[in-house]
Design a protein around this motif. Structure first.
Motif, PDB file in Angstrom:
ATOM      1  N   ALA A 178       3.633 -12.465  11.353  1.00  0.00           N
ATOM      2  CA  ALA A 178       3.272 -13.083  12.626  1.00  0.00           C
ATOM      3  C   ALA A 178       2.683 -14.478  12.454  1.00  0.00           C
ATOM      4  CB  ALA A 178       2.291 -12.192  13.390  1.00  0.00           C
ATOM      5  N   LEU A 179       2.076 -14.737  11.305  1.00  0.00           N
ATOM      6  CA  LEU A 179       1.466 -16.046  11.063  1.00  0.00           C
ATOM      7  C   LEU A 179       2.421 -17.021  10.372  1.00  0.00           C
ATOM      8  CD1 LEU A 179      -2.092 -14.947   9.837  1.00  0.00           C
ATOM      9  CD2 LEU A 179      -1.319 -15.441  12.157  1.00  0.00           C
ATOM     10  N   LEU A 180       3.626 -16.580  10.100  1.00  0.00           N
ATOM     11  CA  LEU A 180       4.600 -17.425   9.405  1.00  0.00           C
ATOM     12  C   LEU A 180       5.404 -18.214  10.431  1.00  0.00           C
ATOM     13  CD1 LEU A 180       5.825 -18.175   6.660  1.00  0.00           C
ATOM     14  CD2 LEU A 180       7.414 -16.259   6.936  1.00  0.00           C
ATOM     15  N   THR A 181       5.301 -19.541  10.390  1.00  0.00           N
ATOM     16  CA  THR A 181       5.975 -20.370  11.384  1.00  0.00           C
ATOM     17  C   THR A 181       7.469 -20.490  11.074  1.00  0.00           C
ATOM     18  OG1 THR A 181       5.691 -22.470  10.214  1.00  0.00           O
ATOM     19  CG2 THR A 181       3.861 -21.714  11.606  1.00  0.00           C
ATOM     20  N   ASP A 182       8.219 -20.844  12.080  1.00  0.00           N
ATOM     21  CA  ASP A 182       9.654 -21.031  11.892  1.00  0.00           C
ATOM     22  C   ASP A 182       9.947 -22.156  10.907  1.00  0.00           C
ATOM     23  OD1 ASP A 182      10.264 -18.989  13.647  1.00  0.00           O
ATOM     24  OD2 ASP A 182      10.537 -20.307  15.377  1.00  0.00           O
ATOM     25  N   LEU A 183       9.081 -23.142  10.832  1.00  0.00           N
ATOM     26  CA  LEU A 183       9.276 -24.233   9.875  1.00  0.00           C
ATOM     27  C   LEU A 183       9.187 -23.736   8.437  1.00  0.00           C
ATOM     28  CD1 LEU A 183       7.217 -27.142  11.490  1.00  0.00           C
ATOM     29  CD2 LEU A 183       9.698 -27.045  11.211  1.00  0.00           C
ATOM     30  N   ALA A 184       8.319 -22.764   8.192  1.00  0.00           N
ATOM     31  CA  ALA A 184       8.102 -22.283   6.828  1.00  0.00           C
ATOM     32  C   ALA A 184       9.076 -21.186   6.423  1.00  0.00           C
ATOM     33  CB  ALA A 184       6.672 -21.763   6.688  1.00  0.00           C
ATOM     34  N   ARG A 185       9.692 -20.517   7.387  1.00  0.00           N
ATOM     35  CA  ARG A 185      10.553 -19.377   7.054  1.00  0.00           C
ATOM     36  C   ARG A 185      11.660 -19.715   6.054  1.00  0.00           C
ATOM     37  NH1 ARG A 185       9.871 -14.640   9.576  1.00  0.00           N
ATOM     38  NH2 ARG A 185       8.599 -14.590  11.470  1.00  0.00           N
ATOM     39  N   PRO A 186      12.374 -20.827   6.205  1.00  0.00           N
ATOM     40  CA  PRO A 186      13.427 -21.129   5.219  1.00  0.00           C
ATOM     41  C   PRO A 186      12.900 -21.262   3.797  1.00  0.00           C
ATOM     42  CG  PRO A 186      13.716 -22.472   7.182  1.00  0.00           C
ATOM     43  CD  PRO A 186      12.374 -21.813   7.316  1.00  0.00           C
TER      44      PRO A 186
END
Length: 211
Positions: A178-186
């Motif tokens: 839940a704390l993982l942003t879409d920017l960091a997911r890749p």
């Protein structure tokens, strides 16, 4: 077996028309625990254990039972006699037709100054699924599908990668995200996928897959 990812650390497992839910906490959907025959809770932190939601599930369906550790059981067991079961490392039980083994004892270290709470992981149906809660517990038997706590205040990505390597699952699905942003997911997807040594997968909340 059908696996459905709910928000953050919560997952639903379905088999033969029966449903098991793990860790329906405050970061998950309001109805995450509803419709389950059995609910497993790994530890007392609010993103894994929401007392109000658990009570609602138990009040809505008198057939629902809960398996959890003592710190959680003590908060709800008096109101639901015989329906809240306390478990610890090494215990085995059957819930909603799923065979479950309990692994682990302590939450991962957040900071040396913060006392560690109890945390247990649940190995389902002889290793088909393992949900470790907030710990990097390695079961003593092979794991097909690891529910991988991919991002947390108590971890870094090298530890996540090493955990996948140590467990050696056939596949790892992200949870605790839940704390993982879409920017960091890749970044997480690429590094864990390339270095973990297992198939690394992600389901959006509400998405399901067959195991």
């Amino acid at each position: 077996m059908k696996l459905t990812k709910k928000s953050h650390a919560c997952v639903r497992l379905e088999k033969d028309g029966r449903t098991l839910v793990l860790d329906p906490g405050a970061f998950s959907e309001q109805d995450a625990a509803l419709g389950a025959e059995a609910i497993l809770v790994t530890h007392e932190h609010l993103d894994h254990f929401d007392e109000e939601r658990l009570r609602t599930a138990l009040e809505t369906d008198r057939a629902v039972e809960v398996w959890t550790l003592d710190s959680v059981a003590r908060k709800i067991s008096a109101a639901f006699p015989g329906r809240v079961h306390t478990v610890g490392h090494g215990d085995t039980f059957t819930a909603a037709g799923f065979d479950v083994q309990v692994h682990g004892e302590l939450h991962a270290v957040i900071h040396p100054d913060i006392p560690r709470v109890t945390n247990v992981g649940y190995l389902v149906d002889g290793g088909r699924v393992f949900h470790p809660g907030d710990a990097l517990t390695v079961p003593d038997r092979p794991v097909e599908t690891l529910m991988l706590p991919v991002m947390a205040p108590w971890s870094k990505i090298s530890e996540v990668i090493d955990y996948v390597r140590e467990v050696k699952p056939q596949r790892a699905y992200d949870i605790h995200d839940a704390l993982l942003t879409d920017l960091a997911r890749p970044i997480y997807d690429n590094q864990i996928g390339a270095l973990g040594g297992a198939e690394h997968l992600r389901l959006a909340p509400g998405e399901s897959t067959a195991l």
